[in-house]
Structures are given as C-alpha cells and as structure tokens.
Motif scaffolding. Structure first.
Motif, PDB file in Angstrom:
ATOM      1  N   TYR A  96     -10.157 -18.913  -1.433  1.00  0.00           N
ATOM      2  CA  TYR A  96      -9.630 -20.224  -1.826  1.00  0.00           C
ATOM      3  C   TYR A  96      -8.213 -20.161  -2.386  1.00  0.00           C
ATOM      4  CZ  TYR A  96     -14.322 -21.912  -1.008  1.00  0.00           C
ATOM      5  OH  TYR A  96     -15.519 -22.227  -0.413  1.00  0.00           O
TER       6      TYR A  96
ATOM      7  N   ASP B 225     -10.578 -28.375  -2.430  1.00  0.00           N
ATOM      8  CA  ASP B 225     -11.562 -27.303  -2.280  1.00  0.00           C
ATOM      9  C   ASP B 225     -11.485 -26.290  -3.414  1.00  0.00           C
ATOM     10  OD1 ASP B 225     -12.575 -28.325   0.107  1.00  0.00           O
ATOM     11  OD2 ASP B 225     -11.062 -27.296   1.306  1.00  0.00           O
TER      12      ASP B 225
ATOM     13  N   TRP C 191     -26.603 -20.417   0.720  1.00  0.00           N
ATOM     14  CA  TRP C 191     -27.041 -21.762   0.353  1.00  0.00           C
ATOM     15  C   TRP C 191     -27.381 -21.835  -1.134  1.00  0.00           C
ATOM     16  CZ3 TRP C 191     -31.954 -23.857  -1.118  1.00  0.00           C
ATOM     17  CH2 TRP C 191     -32.014 -25.252  -1.091  1.00  0.00           C
TER      18      TRP C 191
ATOM     19  N   THR D 271     -24.041 -21.750  -3.028  1.00  0.00           N
ATOM     20  CA  THR D 271     -23.275 -22.994  -2.919  1.00  0.00           C
ATOM     21  C   THR D 271     -23.849 -24.079  -3.819  1.00  0.00           C
ATOM     22  OG1 THR D 271     -22.621 -22.510  -0.643  1.00  0.00           O
ATOM     23  CG2 THR D 271     -22.513 -24.806  -1.335  1.00  0.00           C
TER      24      THR D 271
ATOM     25  N   GLN E 116     -21.617 -25.747  -6.823  1.00  0.00           N
ATOM     26  CA  GLN E 116     -21.116 -27.103  -6.651  1.00  0.00           C
ATOM     27  C   GLN E 116     -21.984 -28.185  -7.293  1.00  0.00           C
ATOM     28  OE1 GLN E 116     -20.265 -26.534  -2.175  1.00  0.00           O
ATOM     29  NE2 GLN E 116     -18.479 -27.597  -2.944  1.00  0.00           N
TER      30      GLN E 116
ATOM     31  N   GLN F  90     -19.245 -34.212  -3.290  1.00  0.00           N
ATOM     32  CA  GLN F  90     -18.584 -34.773  -2.111  1.00  0.00           C
ATOM     33  C   GLN F  90     -18.560 -33.763  -0.978  1.00  0.00           C
ATOM     34  OE1 GLN F  90     -14.790 -37.201  -2.566  1.00  0.00           O
ATOM     35  NE2 GLN F  90     -13.935 -35.393  -1.594  1.00  0.00           N
ATOM     36  N   THR F  91     -18.223 -32.527  -1.304  1.00  0.00           N
ATOM     37  CA  THR F  91     -18.183 -31.471  -0.294  1.00  0.00           C
ATOM     38  C   THR F  91     -19.580 -31.133   0.219  1.00  0.00           C
ATOM     39  OG1 THR F  91     -16.222 -30.519  -1.358  1.00  0.00           O
ATOM     40  CG2 THR F  91     -17.434 -29.106   0.161  1.00  0.00           C
TER      41      THR F  91
ATOM     42  N   VAL G  37     -20.540 -34.101   2.614  1.00  0.00           N
ATOM     43  CA  VAL G  37     -19.662 -34.241   3.762  1.00  0.00           C
ATOM     44  C   VAL G  37     -19.840 -33.083   4.731  1.00  0.00           C
ATOM     45  CG1 VAL G  37     -17.260 -34.261   4.525  1.00  0.00           C
ATOM     46  CG2 VAL G  37     -17.944 -35.677   2.587  1.00  0.00           C
ATOM     47  N   ASP G  38     -19.920 -31.859   4.168  1.00  0.00           N
ATOM     48  CA  ASP G  38     -20.059 -30.670   5.010  1.00  0.00           C
ATOM     49  C   ASP G  38     -21.500 -30.387   5.403  1.00  0.00           C
ATOM     50  OD1 ASP G  38     -17.384 -30.418   4.673  1.00  0.00           O
ATOM     51  OD2 ASP G  38     -17.464 -28.764   3.232  1.00  0.00           O
ATOM     52  N   GLY G  39     -22.432 -31.127   4.819  1.00  0.00           N
ATOM     53  CA  GLY G  39     -23.843 -30.893   5.124  1.00  0.00           C
ATOM     54  C   GLY G  39     -24.420 -29.658   4.470  1.00  0.00           C
ATOM     55  N   ALA G  40     -23.677 -29.107   3.467  1.00  0.00           N
ATOM     56  CA  ALA G  40     -24.136 -27.863   2.823  1.00  0.00           C
ATOM     57  C   ALA G  40     -25.370 -28.081   1.959  1.00  0.00           C
ATOM     58  CB  ALA G  40     -23.018 -27.281   1.963  1.00  0.00           C
TER      59      ALA G  40
END
Length: 455
Positions: free
Chosen positions: A37, A222, A375, A378, A382, A443-444, A447-450
């Motif tokens: 990042y 990000d 997973w 993450t 987040q 939001q991430t 949006v990213d489907g994570a």
C-alpha cells in the motif's frame, strides 16, 4: 475465587505490553502491508495513526483495565456499566478471530526455522512456500504453535507471561538491529530504502463528496483503513489484550508513561522490521506488493539461499519472528483465559488448553486454504478492529467520562489539563478518525465483495 495475579515489576508489565504489540503484526504484517500500500506513504499514515489514534486508544484501554482490575468483559460491569460489556465481548471475539489465523502463520514460521537449518527451501523458495502454507503440513504446525502458546499462558502472569516476555522482547530488538545493519551492506538495497522512507507527497491526498452519503476518493482511500488498522493490530488494540494486561497493574504506575513507551517501542520495531524486509525485496528484484501474504517468506528465503552464511542468517531471522509471534499470541489467549479464571475460578492450565483447542478448530480453514486466511485477515483489518476500538473510545469518552481522567492521572505527576485534553481528543478527533477508517473499510469490503467468504 482465587487471588488475582499481578505483574511482579513495572518493567515486566511494559515488556509484556510491548511483547503483545511487537509480534507478527510488526515483522510479517507491517512490511507486507507497507509494500502493498505505497511504501513511505503507508509508513507516514501508520506513524500518524499510531501516535494520534493508537496512543489515546491505548490509554482508554489501560484506564478501563486498571480501574476495574478485571478482564476485558467483566471490567464494564465493575465500572457500573454492564450494558456496555458488549464492547469487551467484541474485543475478546476479535482477538480470538485473529489468533485463529495468526497461529497458522506462526506454524509457517516454525517450518521456515527448520527449513533454514536444513536448507530445504534454498532450491525453490516459491515452491517450498506453496507446499507448506496450506494442507496437512500447515494444519499440524498450526497445532504445534497453539500448543506452545498454551504452555506459556498456563504458567500464569508472573511465572509464565512475564518471564517469557522479559527474554523475548530484548531478543527481538537486538536481532532485528543486527539484521538491519547487515542488509545495509547488500548491493541493490538502496532503492528499497527510498521506497520505504521517501514519501511522494502527491499520494497523501483524500477528497470527499456527498451523494447523499459521504464517498471518498484519492490515493489515501486504500491506504488509510489498512494503515490505521495496522496501528491497531500491531499495538494489540481492540482485542481486549491491553485492558487485560492493565488489570494486573498497580495504582502507583503512570499509565501515560507506560503507554507512550509501548507505542514508541512498538513503532520503532515496526520501522526496524521494514528496514530489514523491504530492502531485501528490492535486492531480490521483487516488485513491492506482489506475492501476497507469502511475500515475506518467499523473498527472504530467496535472499538467504543466495547469500553467504544464508543458513545462519535464516535461522536467526526466523527465530526472532517466532519469538515475536509467540509474544503476541500469548496476550490474545490470555484475554479469554483471564475472563474464565476471573469469573469461574477455573484452573488456568485446564482452561488455557480448552481455549487453545477451540482456536485450533477455528483456524482449520486458514490452514487448509490461504484464501480463507486472507478473508479472516481482511475482515479483522477492515471491520472488527476499528469497530472494537470505536466501542472502547465511545465508552471511555462519552459514557465513563471524568472518572477516566482521574484514573489516568493516578500514579503520575501529570496535571488535570493533560487528562482533560486526552478525554477531549478521545471524544472527538480520535473517534472521527476511527469512524473514517471504519467507513472506508466497510466501503471497500462491500464494493470489492471481500465480505463474502471464499466458499
């Protein structure tokens, strides 16, 4: 109920708290997230978050722990706000969640320590990681790592955790320092230092629009959620660990001095780890951010396989990573163990073993498939960590309020103005910063489907 244990010395508490903070979060996650990042941009945001958000949040956890003299869940009932114990439950659950996959990575470290002794990974570092990172091999080593953690926690606060961390933390700092000096001598390391230490100011921007909810864009979109959550992760915040450790602290200790010491030492070790790992990536010609969670292992294994005395250096490095991993893992298991011991008077060895078995079971998906590990990681970064820290700050700043200031000042020479300034920051700016982090992370995720597990 049996007599509650305490730290034998102030140094023991500080080293245990630093040991909780200085773990895989610093030596594995910090270089990995930094390279992924933005290098120096990530470092700048991380350091601001550690001091500007992490320090006030750690003080909040220390205040709750010492004032209650209880574990992370029962503390809220002791303070007269039992309806807020969900904050403690969330923290304990977050620590439990993190330790389940953290232990799998600890198993990788055990394998690489053995591989350094035999040179097993020298011929094909990438293939070696692929063969040991998932499957039966990873599952067995996950069990071995958890067993080591259980053995230390079962020994108790003074005889187990304090004695272990008094040896672990100085060893981490010394060995990383020696490795950092060694890396300076390697050809091709200079661009790595530039990537890590020279931020591009154009990347430090963030814009917001309302349509009707706030939407953020810019290079920091990000970076912020991962850098701030990295500060939480590496400082062991939002996991109940610092509440639990502070519950063993006497009234004569300065919480402000202790927390500042922990934050500074932890950040220094993170930077030191970056000075070892990131230049090594450049020495090997590895693109920053490539390789995922295994980048550290593959890149370092490649370096050790090609450099003189590579086996010796590999053994030393992975030994310090193992020490760091254990020092953090014992704090996460202690959080849950403390709750059961405080409330049910259960024998510590028995309950530590039972909880270790549950953590092993939760970690099975991460050991079988690295996609599951990603997973779990993450969601922790987040969602769980910022949400848990937010709960602690709201409780301390807006619910508990002025008594928190009195507890902060107990045992220190600080004036009331310092305590009130901290309370104001915790109530306003720090909460807003955590809310921004949580919003960007959620939001991430969606949006990213994570948010969807890798089934």
């Amino acid at each position: 109920m049996s007599q509650r244990e305490t730290w034998a010395t102030r140094a023991g508490f500080i080293l245990a708290a630093v040991g909780s903070a200085v773990g895989l979060g610093n030596i594995w996650q910090f270089p990995f997230k930094t390279s992924e990042y933005g290098g120096a941009t990530f470092l700048v945001v991380y350091l601001i978050a550690a001091l500007g958000i992490g320090l006030p949040a750690m003080l909040a956890e220390f205040v709750i722990g010492r004032k209650s003299n209880l574990n992370a869940i029962s503390a809220f009932e002791k303070l007269g706000h039992g309806n807020w114990k969900w904050v403690g439950v969330l923290g304990v659950g977050t620590g439990f969640w993190i330790l389940s996959y953290y232990s799998v990575v600890g198993g990788w470290v055990l394998r690489y320590l053995g591989g350094s002794l035999t040179g097993a990974y020298f011929a094909d570092p990438a293939g070696y990681f692929g063969s040991i990172s998932a499957g039966l091999d990873a599952l067995v080593l996950h069990a071995v790592f958890i067993a080591l953690v259980v053995a230390i926690v079962a020994g108790g606060v003074e005889e187990g955790i304090e004695k272990a961390t008094k040896l672990m933390v100085p060893s981490i700092v010394v060995i990383l320092g020696v490795l950092a000096v060694w890396v300076v001598t390697l050809p091709g390391a200079a661009p790595g230092y530039g990537y890590f230490l020279s931020p591009d100011l154009s990347t430090l921007s963030l814009s917001v629009s309302f349509d009707p909810l706030p939407s953020f864009s810019g290079p920091l979109t990000d970076v912020i959620p991962f850098a701030v959550s990295q500060a939480f992760f590496s400082l062991s915040l939002g996991m109940g660990a610092m509440i639990t450790y502070a519950s063993y602290v006497g009234e004569d200790q300065s919480l402000f001095s202790d927390s500042l010491t922990v934050v500074v030492l932890n950040s220094a070790v993170g930077v030191l780890a970056g000075l070892v790992v990131i230049p090594l990536l450049f020495v090997q010609g590895i693109e920053p951010g490539s390789g995922g969670a295994g980048a550290l292992f593959v890149s370092l294994a490649t370096a050790f396989g090609e450099l003189p005395a590579g086996r010796l250096v590999g053994v030393v490095f992975f030994a310090v990573v193992l020490i760091a991993a254990l020092s953090s893992a014992i704090s996460l298991l202690e959080v849950v163990t403390s709750y059961v011991v405080d409330n049910y008077g259960a024998r510590r060895p028995r309950i530590a073993s039972a909880l270790g078995a549950l953590i092993f079971l939760l970690g099975i998906p991460s050991a079988i498939d690295t996609a599951w590990l990603g997973w779990f990681d993450t969601l922790a970064y987040q969602l769980l960590l910022p949400l848990s820290v937010l709960g602690v700050l709201v409780f301390t700043g807006w619910v508990y309020g002025r008594p928190a200031v009195a507890e902060l000042l107990s045992g220190s020479s600080l004036g009331e103005g310092v305590g009130l300034t901290w309370l104001w920051l915790a109530r306003t700016i720090v909460i807003l910063a955590v809310l921004l982090t949580l919003w960007l992370g959620v939001q991430t995720l969606f949006v990213d489907g994570a948010i969807v597990p890798p089934i």
